[in-house]
Scaffold this motif. Sequence first.
Motif, PDB file in Angstrom:
ATOM      1  N   SER A 164      76.065  94.006  -0.500  1.00 23.01           N
ATOM      2  CA  SER A 164      76.588  94.799  -1.678  1.00 23.01           C
ATOM      3  C   SER A 164      75.956  95.943  -1.748  1.00 23.01           C
ATOM      4  O   SER A 164      76.746  97.151  -2.134  1.00 23.01           O
ATOM      5  CB  SER A 164      76.260  93.915  -3.148  1.00 23.01           C
ATOM      6  N   GLN A 188      76.553  98.484  -6.233  1.00 23.94           N
ATOM      7  CA  GLN A 188      77.436  97.247  -6.931  1.00 23.94           C
ATOM      8  C   GLN A 188      76.310  96.085  -7.362  1.00 23.94           C
ATOM      9  O   GLN A 188      76.721  95.312  -8.299  1.00 23.94           O
ATOM     10  CB  GLN A 188      78.206  96.699  -5.535  1.00 23.94           C
ATOM     11  N   ASP A 241      85.371  90.598  -4.716  1.00 27.68           N
ATOM     12  CA  ASP A 241      85.016  91.732  -3.663  1.00 27.68           C
ATOM     13  C   ASP A 241      86.125  92.118  -2.776  1.00 27.68           C
ATOM     14  O   ASP A 241      86.616  91.319  -2.209  1.00 27.68           O
ATOM     15  CB  ASP A 241      83.688  91.604  -3.219  1.00 27.68           C
ATOM     16  N   LEU A 286      86.930  96.226  -6.316  1.00 27.52           N
ATOM     17  CA  LEU A 286      86.285  94.758  -6.940  1.00 27.52           C
ATOM     18  C   LEU A 286      87.212  94.554  -8.127  1.00 27.52           C
ATOM     19  O   LEU A 286      87.631  95.143  -9.066  1.00 27.52           O
ATOM     20  CB  LEU A 286      84.928  95.128  -7.524  1.00 27.52           C
TER      21      LEU A 286
END
Length: 242
Positions: A52, A56, A188, A234
Amino acid sequence: MKSKTQDPNHTTLAGERLLDEYVLEHSDDEPEYLYRLWRATNVHLLHGRMASGRLQGRLLKMFVEMIRPKNILEVGTFSGYSALCMAEGLANVNVNGNGNDNGNGNGNGGKIYTFEINDEQEPFTRKWIVESPWAEYVTFIIGDVAEKAKELGVKFDMAFLDGDKKTYVETYEAILPLMNPGAFILADNTLWDGHVIDPEYDRDHQTQGIRRFNDHIKNDPRVSRVILPLRDGLTIIRVHSS
């Protein structure tokens, strides 16, 4: 005088990079342990970009602190970075109390159950989870979430979907019955580096899976949704019924 041969796309990309740097400079730093994990992920694992990353990760932590979930489900552990960011948020919620019990007891004692289908990933990931400051909040499971999550007998207030893009719809349908009303699912990669609108990727199976998922969610009356253009997309999904 500006060169007549200057590539406007190059100028745009340079501006985007500067803006990305500005965003990071004005966002929270990650804990030192998570920075070391991110470095190790990119040095020792193929496709390190799948982790990530700091921006994020800080967002996931903040979502946990806002939602205050009793239990979190993660699909796709990879190196454990995102799981530990959410576990960090759980630790803060548990210290401060007022967690979301949804009839499951008091607001404390929340946990994240994270599933990774690739068993070759286990030695690297389990070590980083076990040795982390938030290990008590993480249950790391190797296996298919569609088969094993229902065996836990747990209802979830939050989920992070980051597994195989080709089967996003099937995974979503498998976990939706496990979510409490009012729960949030974060999906995601739903813009997939822009490939979702690029005809050159019409035959790409991963892109097809993401497009199918986005269309499926758009037309699902059981949830509400919004896509954030963070990294490569996202989607925030709020569950009304399962």
